[in-house]
Design a protein around this motif. Structure first.
Motif, PDB file in Angstrom:
ATOM      1  N   ARG A 188     -15.285 -24.175-102.879  1.00 42.96           N
ATOM      2  CA  ARG A 188     -16.393 -23.990-101.937  1.00 42.96           C
ATOM      3  C   ARG A 188     -17.501 -25.018-102.154  1.00 42.96           C
TER       4      ARG A 188
ATOM      5  N   ASP B 238     -14.447 -26.771-107.517  1.00 43.78           N
ATOM      6  CA  ASP B 238     -14.865 -25.555-106.834  1.00 43.78           C
ATOM      7  C   ASP B 238     -14.461 -25.688-105.373  1.00 43.78           C
TER       8      ASP B 238
ATOM      9  N   ASP C 281     -17.570 -32.480 -90.822  1.00 43.32           N
ATOM     10  CA  ASP C 281     -17.656 -31.053 -91.124  1.00 43.32           C
ATOM     11  C   ASP C 281     -18.829 -30.375 -90.420  1.00 43.32           C
ATOM     12  N   ASN C 282     -19.950 -31.080 -90.366  1.00 46.72           N
ATOM     13  CA  ASN C 282     -21.136 -30.422 -89.804  1.00 46.72           C
ATOM     14  C   ASN C 282     -22.069 -31.361 -89.047  1.00 46.72           C
ATOM     15  N   GLY C 283     -21.813 -32.618 -89.086  1.00 48.12           N
ATOM     16  CA  GLY C 283     -22.671 -33.556 -88.362  1.00 48.12           C
ATOM     17  C   GLY C 283     -23.930 -33.929 -89.105  1.00 48.12           C
ATOM     18  N   LEU C 284     -24.107 -33.366 -90.298  1.00 46.22           N
ATOM     19  CA  LEU C 284     -25.347 -33.642 -91.034  1.00 46.22           C
ATOM     20  C   LEU C 284     -25.080 -34.339 -92.366  1.00 46.22           C
ATOM     21  N   LEU C 285     -24.141 -33.795 -93.133  1.00 46.28           N
ATOM     22  CA  LEU C 285     -23.884 -34.305 -94.478  1.00 46.28           C
ATOM     23  C   LEU C 285     -22.546 -35.046 -94.501  1.00 46.28           C
TER      24      LEU C 285
ATOM     25  N   ASP D 119     -19.283 -26.241 -99.137  1.00 47.83           N
ATOM     26  CA  ASP D 119     -19.998 -25.227 -98.359  1.00 47.83           C
ATOM     27  C   ASP D 119     -21.472 -25.195 -98.719  1.00 47.83           C
ATOM     28  N   ARG D 120     -21.776 -25.458 -99.979  1.00 55.37           N
ATOM     29  CA  ARG D 120     -23.163 -25.257-100.388  1.00 55.37           C
ATOM     30  C   ARG D 120     -23.791 -26.506-100.983  1.00 55.37           C
TER      31      ARG D 120
ATOM     32  N   LEU E 147     -25.726 -29.637-100.782  1.00 54.49           N
ATOM     33  CA  LEU E 147     -26.647 -30.119 -99.758  1.00 54.49           C
ATOM     34  C   LEU E 147     -26.968 -31.604 -99.896  1.00 54.49           C
TER      35      LEU E 147
ATOM     36  N   ASP F 196     -30.223 -36.636-100.856  1.00 57.00           N
ATOM     37  CA  ASP F 196     -30.541 -35.653 -99.823  1.00 57.00           C
ATOM     38  C   ASP F 196     -30.410 -36.305 -98.459  1.00 57.00           C
TER      39      ASP F 196
END
Lengths: 697, 529
Positions: free
Chosen positions: B470, B468, B440-444, B473-474, B476, B151
Motif C-alpha cells: 500500500r 509495503d 494513478d491520480n494525476g498528481l503524484l 496509497d499513502r 505523498l 512534495d
C-alpha cells in the motif's frame, strides 16, 4: 498499624485533591485541544499515524520511542478532558517516581519535592509553543528508579545493570541519559562502599554531556540533540523546563548529603560571621534531641489539614500566576482554534476578552471572518480594532506559516485554485496533518478530481481520529465519484470562480526613474485584492465589467457551468469583504494638499459604486456601517445616493447629526473631539473616517 | 518445588510460548490448502496493476493489494520450474517472500509467471479469479534506480532529496538530501551512459550562506561545485547532457517563471521566458556557446548528445515575447511549441555544423521536450505536450518515440496513460525504459517500467515494486526524474553536501578519473563558429 493506615489514607486523600486540581486546571484552563492545535500547526511534533512503517521511523534512532509515544499521547488532546487526564497521569507518574527515588536515597518520600515538580510541570504545559517532553522525563526517572531499587550489590553485576539502564534510557529518551546517569551517580556516591563506581559514573556522565556539548560538529546526528538540550534560549519555557530537569540532581545531592552540606555551610559562615556560627553550634542537632514524641491523632490530623491547606494555596497561587502569565496567549490561540473549526461565535467571544493591543494581523483576520460568517460585518466591524488589510496578503513571507488560514479564506471566497495552492504550501511546510489532508481532499472533490481526492483520503485513513471520516468519504467517492448529492461540495462548486483572472490579479506596473545614465524602467507586479474579491461575487455572470476608468485586459468570458449549481449564486462573503475593504481605505486629510481630499474619497467612491450589488446579496435592511458611510459620502460630496426602496435608519441619522455637532463644537480642539467621540462613537464608521486605523478606541 | 526448578519451569514455558507464536506466524503466512473454490470468471481487482506485464528477472518482489471484498485473500505464484509460492494476504496485501521470489525468477527467465488469486467471502466460500499471467524477461534491468523525492511543490519546498533504490530488493538510501543543506533545492541528476560515476546535478538556493545556483560534479568519490555562469552563459546550468566522451557537458540556461491559474483543473504553470544552450568542458573548465544554439529570437533547451557524440540534439521554439526577463506573457505562452533540432558536432575538429530540424512542431502540433536516445542510437524518446517546455505540469503529456532509421515518430500508446507520462530513461541494455507517470491520480508521479524490443515495441508498464503493497496509497511525495544506472552511486553524502555548501566553485580543468572515458585534447574541446 492503624496510625500508619490512617497516615497513608490521608496522604492518598491529599494526592487526590492535588491531582484533581491539576486535572481541572489542565482541562478547563490550559485546554489540551489548544495545545494540540498549536503544537501540530507549528510542526513541533509529528502527526501520529497508524500506517505501517510509521513506527519504523521512530525505533531506528535514539529518542525515537519517546517521540513516538509523545505523538501517540498527543492524539488524546483532541478531547479536552481525555487530554487533561493523560497529562495529569503523566504528572502523577513523575510524582510517584520522584518519591520512589528519594525514598531510596534518604529514606523519606519527600512528597513536598514531588508536588513542587508537579506544579512546575503544569506551568510548563501552559506554553502552547513548546511541547513538554514529559515522556522523556518519565523514561529517565523510570530508569533511575529501576536502578536504585533493583540493582544487586555485587559491583560487577551492578555496573552491568547500570550500563543496561543507561543504554535503554539513551535509546528511549536520548539526551535524558544525562539526567538518569546523574541521579544514579548521586545515589551511588551516597552509599558507602560504592565510591569507586560512583567516580566512574561521574566520569561517564561528564563524557556523555561533553559528547553532546562538543561532539555535535563532528557527528551531525547529535546536532539536533544539542540544540534541544544545551543551546541557550532565553525564554521562560526554556528556563522553566531546565529548572525542572536540573532540580532533580541538585535536590538529590542536597538530600543525600544534607549533613555534610550543613557542616560545610556552618564552616563557611564561621569564617564570615563567627558569632552566628557559635550560636548555630550550640543548637542541639536532630540526633542530639533524641526520639520525637509520638503525636496525638488530633495533632496529626490538624497538621495534615494545615499542610494540605498550604499545598492547595500554593497550587492555587501557581495556577493563578500561570493563568495570568499565559492568558493573552491562550485567548489568541483560542481565536485561531475556533476559527480553524468554523466556530465563529466562539471566535467573537474570545476576541471580546482580548486586549486591543494584542490584535495581530491574524486575530483581526479571524475576527472579521467571524463577523462576516455570522452576518455582522457590515454592522459591527468597527466594534473591533481595524488596523490591518481585510485580506491576508498573498505574497507576504511572514504569512507562510499561516497558509492554511489563507487557503480556508480562499475556499470561502470561491477561489478554489488559490485555496488549493495555499493548502499545498501548508502541506509542504507542516507535513501531512489531518486538517490539511482533509482540506485538500475536499478541494479535489469540489474540483471533480476524485483520484486526487483519494490520494489525501487514503493518507488520512491512517489517522487515529480522522481515519473514520476519510474511510466514509472514500466509500462515498466509490459510489458517486461526482459527489452530486453532497451539499457542501455542491455549494462550494457553485461559488467557484469561472475564469482565469491571474493576469488581472497580478498586473505588471512599470516605473520609470531618470538616472544619470538615462531612463531606467523597473517592472514589478502588485496584487489587486479588489479583483480577487470582485471576480467571485457573481461567478455565474462571467467576467464582470471593470470599474469606470480602469483599464481592462480581461475578456468578457461567458460563464461556464462546471458544477451544475441549481441557481445563480451571489457570494455574500466576497461582497461584504469588498465593501469592508473600501471602508477601510483611509487617507489623512492634509489641508495643505488639495489632492488629499480626492485621495481620501477614493475608498468611499468605490464603496458607493458597488452598492448596486446589494440587491443581489439580498439585504433587507442597510447594514449600519454602510448607512454611516453613505451619510459621510453624501455630506462630503453633496451628491445623493440612490438607495432604491431602502432608507437610512433614524438611529443612524441621529448618530450622524450628533457626530457633526461634535465635530463642529470641538473645531480647533481635536483632543476634546477625540475624547468625546471615543467615548460615544468608537464603534462607528464616523470615528474611523475621522481618526483612521488604530487600536486606540 | 525448589527455586531452581521454578526457574527451569518458567524458562520452558516461555520457550513453548515463543515456539507456538513462531509456528502460528509461519502457518498464518501461508495458510492451508484451498478446496472447492468457485470461479469468478473475471480477473481480480489488484493494485498496483501487475497483471499482463513483462518483468525483469532481477526485479524485487512485486507485492500488491487485492481490492476484493473478502475476509481473507491468498495468492499462489507458479512458474514452469520450481515450486509454487503460497502467500496469505494480510488485510488484502500480498507480500511475497523475497528469497522464494528470487529463486522463481532465476529459474524461469523467458518463461511465464502465473498468479492465482483466491478470496474468501464473508459467507466463508472461496472464489478463484482469472489467473494473472506475466512474462519473465530474459533481459535484466539495471540494478539501481536514482530519483528525486519531493512534495508536489508550488512555491515552498522543505525536505527534498535524491535517492537510489536497489531494484533487486527494497533497499533505498539517500544520495543527498537537503536536511543538512538549509533546505537547498537539488535536481536534474544526470549520468553518462547509465554509469553511476560520474554524476552531475544542479543545486539551487537554500538559506545557506554560500548556496548559489551551481552545477555539482561528482566523480571518483569526490564532488565539486562548478559555476557555469561564464563564457556567454549568464544563468546557471539547468538541463544537462553528458557527451559520450565524458569530458563535455551540454547544458541549457533557462529563465523559468512559475504562475498559478486561478481556475481550471491544473494550478501550476511554468513558462520559459528565455533559454539558450552552452557547453562546459571538463578539460579546460571553460564554458562556450555558439550563436547557432543561443539565438536571441529562439528558445533552445533540453540538450541531448547522440550516442556517437556527433550531433547535439535539442528542443527549440521561436520566442513570441520581447520581455525575456520579468513579464509572464499570459496571452502568448500557450502558443509556444518546441521542435526537435540537431546540430552537427565534429569531435576531432571541434566545429559545429548547421542546425537542422528533426521533428517540427508545425507537423506534430505539439511541443517536444526531454530527448533521450536509446544506447544504440536507433530510437529517440521524447515527451510531447500541448504547449510549452514543462511537461510534468501538462496533464496530457505523452511519450513519443522516433525511429532514427525511418525518421518516423509516433506516440507510444502502449505505455501512455492519458495523464502525464514523462522523464523517461533507457536502461544500459536498451531493453528497458523507466519513466515518471501520474497515471494513478494525476498528481503524484510514480516510476513505471516497460520492456522494449529491438523493433521499438513496448510492453504494458508496471510500477516500481514496494515492500509495503500500500506504499503508493499513502505516499505523498512524488518520484521525479527516475534514472537507471548500473550500480550504486558511490560519492558520499557528505562530499556532495560540502560541495553544495562551499563558497568556492572550481575553476580550470577537472582531473580525469577511470570513469572519465577516452582522453580528448586539453586545448579546447570545440570551436564556436
Amino acid at each position: 498499624m492503624a496510625g500508619q493506615i490512617e497516615r497513608r489514607a490521608l496522604v492518598a486523600f491529599r494526592d487526590g485533591l492535588f491531582f484533581a486540581a491539576v486535572f481541572i486546571y489542565t482541562w478547563l484552563e490550559i485546554d489540551p485541544r489548544l495545545l494540540h492545535h498549536c503544537l501540530l500547526s507549528q510542526w513541533v511534533c509529528p502527526t501520529f499515524s497508524l500506517a505501517p512503517g510509521f513506527l519504523g521511523r521512530f525505533i531506528n534512532h535514539p529518542g525515537g520511542p519517546a517521540e513516538y509515544l509523545t505523538a501517540l499521547l498527543l492524539q488524546s488532546y483532541y478531547l479536552a478532558a481525555l487530554g487533561a487526564g493523560v497529562i495529569t497521569l503523566q504528572i502523577a507518574l513523575v510524582c510517584l517516581l520522584t518519591r520512589a527515588y528519594f525514598k531510596a536515597l534518604t529514606g523519606a518520600a519527600e512528597s513536598v519535592l514531588s508536588y513542587l515538580i508537579a506544579m512546575a510541570l503544569v506551568a510548563v504545559y501552559n506554553d502552547y509553543d513548546h511541547l513538554a517532553p514529559t515522556v522523556y522525563f518519565l523514561a529517565a526517572l523510570a530508569g533511575t528508579t529501576l536502578y536504585v531499587k533493583a540493582a544487586p550489590r555485587n559491583l560487577l553485576l551492578r555496573t552491568a545493570v547500570l550500563l543496561l539502564v543507561m543504554a535503554a534510557v539513551w535509546y528511549v529518551a536520548s539526551g535524558m541519559i544525562v539526567l538518569c546517569a546523574s541521579l544514579c551517580v548521586v545515589y551511588d556516591i551516597s552509599r558507602k562502599g560504592r565510591r569507586a563506581q560512583a567516580i566512574a559514573g561521574v566520569v561517564a556522565v561528564a563524557a556523555v554531556a561533553a559528547l553532546y556539548a562538543f561532539g555535535a560538529g563532528r557527528w551531525p546526528g547529535l546536532a539536533a540533540e544539542r540544540r534541544e538540550w544545551f543551546d541557550f534560549e532565553w525564554a521562560l519555557w526554556w528556563v522553566l523546563w531546565r529548572c525542572v530537569v536540573l532540580f532533580f540532581p541538585v535536590a538529590a545531592v542536597v538530600a543525600a548529603f544534607r549533613e555534610q552540606i550543613g557542616r560545610g555551610v556552618r564552616k563557611f559562615l564561621g569564617l564570615l560571621w563567627p558569632r552566628l556560627a557559635e550560636a548555630m553550634a550550640q543548637r542541639p542537632s536532630r540526633h542530639d534531641a533524641g526520639p520525637k514524641p509520638q503525636k496525638k491523632p488530633w495533632e496529626r490530623r490538624f497538621e495534615w489539614v494545615v499542610k494540605t491547606a498550604f499545598l492547595m494555596m500554593a497550587v492555587g497561587a501557581v495556577f493563578l500566576g500561570a493563568s495570568h502569565k499565559y492568558g493573552q496567549q491562550r485567548r489568541a490561540v483560542q481565536i485561531d482554534y475556533f476559527a480553524t473549526r468554523g466556530q465563529w461565535r466562539n471566535v467573537l467571544a474570545a476576541a471580546e476578552a482580548l486586549p486591543e493591543g494584542e490584535y495581530t494581523y491574524l486575530v483581526a483576520h479571524d475576527v472579521n471572518m467571524a463577523l462576516a460568517r455570522t452576518g455582522r460585518l457590515g454592522d459591527d466591524m468597527f466594534k473591533y480594532p481595524q488596523k490591518f488589510p481585510m485580506l491576508l496578503e498573498y505574497k507576504n513571507v511572514a504569512l507562510w506559516a499561516h497558509m492554511y488560514k489563507l487557503a480556508d479564506t480562499f475556499l470561502a471566497l470561491g477561489r478554489i485554485n488559490d485555496a488549493e495552492h495555499c493548502a499545498h504550501e501548508a502541506l509542504v511546510m507542516f507535513g501531512p496533518q489531518p486538517e490539511i489532508l482533509q482540506f485538500l481532499a475536499f478541494i479535489k472533490m469540489v474540483k471533480s478530481q476524485p483520484d486526487q481526492a483519494r490520494v489525501f483520503l487514503n493518507a488520512l485513513s491512517y489517522d487515529l481520529v480522522h481515519g473514520g471520516w476519510a474511510s466514509d468519504r472514500l466509500r462515498e467517492l466509490a459510489d458517486d465519484p461526482s459527489l452530486s448529492s453532497d451539499a457542501g461540495v455542491q455549494e462550494a462548486r457553485a461559488r467557484m470562480l469561472r475564469w482565469d483572472d491571474v493576469a488581472e490579479v497580478f498586473p505588471y506596473r512599470v516605473s520609470v526613474t531618470e538616472t544619470a545614465g538615462g531612463r531606467q524602467e523597473t517592472v514589478s507586479t502588485v496584487t489587486s485584492y479588489e479583483t480577487v474579491l470582485r471576480d467571485v461575487i457573481r461567478p455565474e455572470e462571467g467576467a464582470p465589467q471593470t470599474q469606470p476608468g480602469e483599464p481592462s485586459t480581461k475578456p468578457a468570458a461567458p460563464a461556464t457551468r462546471t458544477g451544475g449549481s441549481p441557481k445563480p449564486v451571489v457570494n455574500r462573503l466576497a461582497f461584504e469583504y469588498l465593501m469592508a475593504m473600501h471602508l477601510l481605505y483611509w487617507a489623512p486629510m492634509d489641508p495643505r494638499n488639495p489632492a488629499s481630499a480626492l485621495l481620501r474619497m477614493e475608498g468611499l467612491e468605490r464603496f458607493i459604486n458597488n452598492i448596486r450589488l446589494w440587491d443581489a446579496v439580498g439585504y433587507r435592511e442597510i447594514p449600519r456601517h454602510y448607512e454611516e458611510a453613505i451619510l459621510v459620502y453624501e455630506d462630503e460630496t453633496g451628491v445623493g445616493v440612490d438607495l432604491g426602496k431602502r432608507q437610512i435608519s433614524p438611529g443612524t441619522m441621529a448618530r450622524f447629526e450628533k457626530y457633526k455637532e461634535m465635530v463642529y463644537r470641538h473645531r480647533g480642539n481635536p483632543a476634546a473631539a477625540f475624547q468625546e467621540m471615543a467615548a460615544s462613537m468608537a464603534d462607528t464608521f464616523f470615528f474611523y473616517w475621522t481618526y483612521g486605523p488604530g487600536v486606540y478606541k | 518445588m525448589t527455586r531452581r526448578a521454578r526457574y527451569i519451569l518458567a524458562t520452558v514455558l516461555a520457550a513453548a510460548v515463543v515456539a507456538a507464536g513462531v509456528l502460528a506466524w509461519a502457518l498464518g503466512g501461508r495458510g492451508g490448502p484451498i478446496r472447492d473454490a468457485t470461479e469468478a470468471g473475471r480477473p481480480a481487482r489488484i493494485h498496483p496493476d501487475y497483471a499482463g506485464v513483462t518483468i525483469p528477472p532481477n526485479i524485487a518482489p512485486m507485492n500488491f493489494v487485492v481490492d476484493e471484498p473478502a475476509r481473507e485473500v491468498r495468492a499462489r505464484l507458479t512458474a514452469g520450474r520450481g515450486g509454487a509460492i503460497e502467500v496469505k494476504g494480510r488485510d488484502g496485501g500480498i507480500v511475497i517472500p523475497p528469497s522464494a521470489w528470487r529463486m522463481m525468477l532465476d529459474a524461469n527467465k523467458g518463461g511465464e509467471l502465473s498468479i492465482d488469486i483466491f478470496a474468501r467471502g464473508h459467507d466463508g466460500r472461496w472464489t478463484h479469479f482469472d489467473t494473472v499471467r506475466n512474462l519473465i524477461s530474459t533481459d535484466a534491468v539495471d540494478d539501481v534506480l536514482v530519483y528525486r523525492l519531493l512534495d508536489p511543490v508550488f512555491n515552498i519546498w522543505q525536505d527534498m532529496g535524491i535517492y537510489q533504490r536497489d531494484l533487486r530488493s527494497f533497499d533505498e538510501s539517500a544520495v543527498v538530501t537537503n536536511r543538512n543543506l538549509a533546505t537547498a533545492c537539488m535536481n536534474c541528476h544526470t549520468f553518462n551512459r547509465n554509469s553511476p560515476d560520474p554524476m552531475v546535478l544542479h543545486s539551487r538556493l537554500g538559506s545557506g550562506q554560500f548556496q548559489g545556483p551551481a552545477m555539482i560534479l561528482a566523480q571518483g568519490g569526490k564532488a565539486a561545485k562548478i559555476d557555469t555562469r561564464q563564457g556567454g552563459a549568464s544563468s546557471p546550468a539547468s538541463y544537462i547532457a553528458w557527451h559520450p566522451g565524458g569530458r563535455l557537458l551540454a547544458f541549457s540556461t533557462n529563465n523559468l517563471k512559475q504562475f498559478f491559474h486561478t481556475t481550471g483543473p491544473d494550478v501550476r504553470e511554468v513558462v520559459d521566458l528565455n533559454s539558450d544552450l552552452a557547453v562546459y568542458s571538463l578539460d579546460t573548465g571553460k564554458v562556450s556557446t555558439t550563436p547557432k544554439i543561443s539565438r536571441p529570437e529562439a528558445l533552445e533547451t533540453f540538450p541531448m548528445w547522440s550516442p556517437k557524440g556527433d550531433y547535439l540534439y535539442f528542443c527549440s521554439a521561436p520566442a513570441l515575447w520581447w520581455d525575456r526577463t520579468v513579464r509572464i506573457p499570459y496571452d502568448k505562452y500557450k502558443d509556444v511549441r518546441y521542435s526537435v533540432m540537431r546540430i552537427k558536432y565534429d569531435a576531432a575538429a571541434y566545429t559545429w555544423g548547421e542546425v537542422e530540424t528533426v521533428l517540427s512542431a508545425a507537423d506534430t502540433k505539439l511541443s517536444a521536450s526531454e530527448l533521450r536516445f536509446s544506447p544504440d542510437g536507433r530510437f529517440l524518446l521524447m515527451s510531447m505536450s500541448d504547449y510549452g517546455s514543462f511537461p510534468i505540469y501538462r496533464p496530457g503529456t505523452a511519450i513519443w518515440i522516433m525511429d532514427m532509421q525511418t525518421k518516423k515518430a509516433r506516440p507510444v500508446d502502449e505505455i501512455n496513460s492519458g495523464r502525464c507520462d514523462s522523464w523517461h530513461c533507457w536502461s544500459s541494455s536498451g531493453r528497458w525504459v523507466v519513466f515518471s507517470s501520474k497515471r494513478d491520480n494525476g498528481l503524484l508521479a510514480r516510476p513505471y517500467f516497460s520492456h522494449v524490443d529491438e523493433k521499438g515495441n513496448f510492453t504494458k508498464p508496471f510500477a516500481l515494486p514496494q515492500e509495503d503493497p500500500r506504499h503508493y496509497d499513502r505516499f505523498l511525495l512524488t518520484y521525479n526524474l527516475p534514472e537507471l544506472v548500473t550500480g550504486r552511486v558511490t560519492v558520499g553524502r557528505k562530499a556532495l553536501e560540502d560541495a553544495i555548501n562551499t563558497p568556492q566553485a572550481v575553476t580550470g580543468a577537472t582531473p580525469r578519473t577511470a570513469a572519465s572515458g577516452p582522453a580528448q585534447s586539453s586545448e579546447g574541446p570545440w570551436k564556436a563558429n
